[in-house]
Write a protein that holds these residues in place. Structure first.
Motif, PDB file in Angstrom:
ATOM      1  N   THR A 164       0.836  -1.197   0.000  1.00 55.59           N
ATOM      2  CA  THR A 164       0.000   0.000   0.000  1.00 55.59           C
ATOM      3  C   THR A 164       0.872   1.249   0.000  1.00 55.59           C
ATOM      4  N   THR A 165       0.265   2.357  -0.284  1.00 56.10           N
ATOM      5  CA  THR A 165       0.939   3.653  -0.205  1.00 56.10           C
ATOM      6  C   THR A 165       0.384   4.428   0.982  1.00 56.10           C
ATOM      7  N   GLN A 204      -3.229   2.597   5.145  1.00 53.58           N
ATOM      8  CA  GLN A 204      -1.891   2.198   5.560  1.00 53.58           C
ATOM      9  C   GLN A 204      -1.608   2.644   6.993  1.00 53.58           C
TER      10      GLN A 204
END
Length: 458
Positions: free
Chosen positions: A342-343, A348
């Motif tokens: 994930t970013t 996140q």
């Protein structure tokens, strides 16, 4: 010794409860020192015109001072006694708090934090050392690990005090609040008896017998005294540095050293001090969510340590350490995967918070609750103080080094790489818990000593 033979808590003599109170306050001071800087630093930066590197050094100063103190604490405890060194540790901490609170600039704050670090470093070695030598075997685990419980409470208290003073921004008052428990710690230290095992090493056998009678039951005091008399020879009682790697002692020493190093390579202190930054950069935001996330981590650490305190003399040291290191490794791998897949986003951020909470749960139930006890129990009397000094020096130095390079690792490898590296270290810790570490639950120190001294020859 079976559970049936163990004395109940209400059967403990008053002197033993006094020692427990001192251990509780010592742990709280250590934890408070870790927790309070997070809130204070925000206001110290503009007030003292601190640069980013100066802020990092102020944070690291306590760890550096602690490293120095742990190295000198063992010899001081051998030379002057556990009680005297414990009392001096509290006085040094008070001086450090005062110097920090009145600092007019970076230099004053740095010196104050260094002095605080020396006081904390002395506390971390002398309190567990004193407790393991004073308390009866049946409650020794819970008594020594109370130090860790109160350490986690101190961290939580530091976070909460920072939150309470957030509106006024009075960072000097944040530090000054530590003077109350520090003064109580010194007063308790003055009231404590000397360690019976230290007295025995000094040839003061009548005093040693008297102290054992004040902290143990009558029958147990006599059997413990008899075992002390049988165990100590003239060469071992000298407690020379050269004994640490000597045949018969090196297995216990290197085991204690490995535990000291690996406990910090889990990343616990680094993650606790940088958790707000980690959550912020993971996408949780820099507002109330990140602050409350940090408080949640601190509260979890405290609550689970209470559970560990209950289990330590029932389940044992080794099973808890195995469970704790295995679970901590899984939590670190989870956080690494979160940052790979994930970013930065709320998703996140909350997933990282969940991973941090999981890591703290398993650390608190395993490495956190076991470390001080394991190091102090496995070392034979002749090398206990100096062996603890080296092991805890390595522990503090590793903590300072990891804190100093953690954000550089993040810059190079991202949080995914940083968490993965920590996971590898925790897996090594798991192997130590599975193989060389013996179970010491309910065993007298002299019995544990015979395990190591009888298991290595040549």
């Amino acid at each position: 010794m079976s559970d049936v033979d163990m004395p109940r808590h209400n059967a403990l003599p008053a002197t033993a409860w006094l020692a427990i109170g001192a251990a509780a306050l010592g742990g709280m001071l250590y934890g408070y020192d870790i927790g309070i800087i997070a809130g204070a630093l925000v206001f110290m930066k503009p007030a003292l015109s601190l640069s980013a590197s100066e802020m990092s050094l102020i944070v690291a100063a306590v760890l550096g001072g602690g490293s120095l103190a742990t190295l000198i604490g063992g010899p001081a405890a051998d030379r002057f006694g556990r009680k005297a060194t414990l009392t001096v540790a509290g006085l040094v901490f008070i001086v450090g708090v005062v110097v920090t609170a009145i600092a007019g600039g970076y230099s004053g704050a740095l010196v104050g934090r260094l002095i605080q670090g020396i006081g904390v470093g002395l506390i971390t070695i002398v309190v567990p050392l004193y407790m393991v030598e004073v308390m009866p075997p049946a409650v020794r685990g819970r008594s020594v690990t109370l130090f860790q419980l109160c350490l986690t409470f101190g961290i939580l208290a530091g976070y909460l005090v920072g939150y309470l003073f957030n509106h006024s921004g009075d960072w000097r008052a944040m530090f000054a609040t530590a003077l109350i428990p520090a003064a109580a710690f010194v007063l308790l230290g003055l009231a404590l008896p000397k360690s019976p095992r230290w007295l025995f090493k000094q040839g003061r056998t009548d005093e040693a017998r008297a102290v054992l009678g004040r902290t143990h039951g009558p029958a147990e005091a006599e059997t413990t005294f008899a075992e002390l008399a049988d165990q100590t020879d003239a060469d071992a009682a000298a407690g020379r540095w050269s004994l640490l790697p000597a045949p018969g002692y090196r297995k216990a020493f290197f085991l204690a050293l490995a535990i000291g190093l690996l406990n910090q390579l889990t990343g616990i202190n680094t993650l606790l001090q940088f958790n707000t930054v980690i959550l912020d950069q993971s996408g949780l935001g820099s507002g109330a969510a990140a602050v409350l996330g940090s408080v949640t981590v601190g509260l979890t650490n405290f609550v689970v340590t209470i559970i560990g305190l209950v289990l330590i003399d029932r389940v044992g040291r080794r099973p808890l350490l195995i469970i704790g290191t295995a679970g901590s490794a899984i939590a670190l791998v989870f956080m690494a995967l979160v940052h790979v897949l994930t970013t930065a986003s709320p998703l996140q951020g909350y997933a990282t918070l969940a991973g941090l909470i999981g890591f703290v749960v398993f650390f608190a139930i395993g490495p956190g609750i076991v470390v001080w006890l394991a190091i102090s129990e496995v070392l034979p009397l002749a090398i206990r103080a100096k062996g603890m000094a080296v092991a805890l020096f390595a522990n503090s130095l590793m903590s300072a080094a990891l804190a100093a390079v953690f954000m550089d690792i993040v810059a190079l490898a991202g949080y995914a790489g940083a968490f993965a590296l920590l996971a590898v270290s925790v897996l090594l810790y798991l192997l130590v818990a599975i193989f060389p570490l013996p179970e010491t639950k309910g065993r007298k120190l002299e019995e544990i000593e015979r395990h190591f001294l009888g298991g290595e020859h040549g």
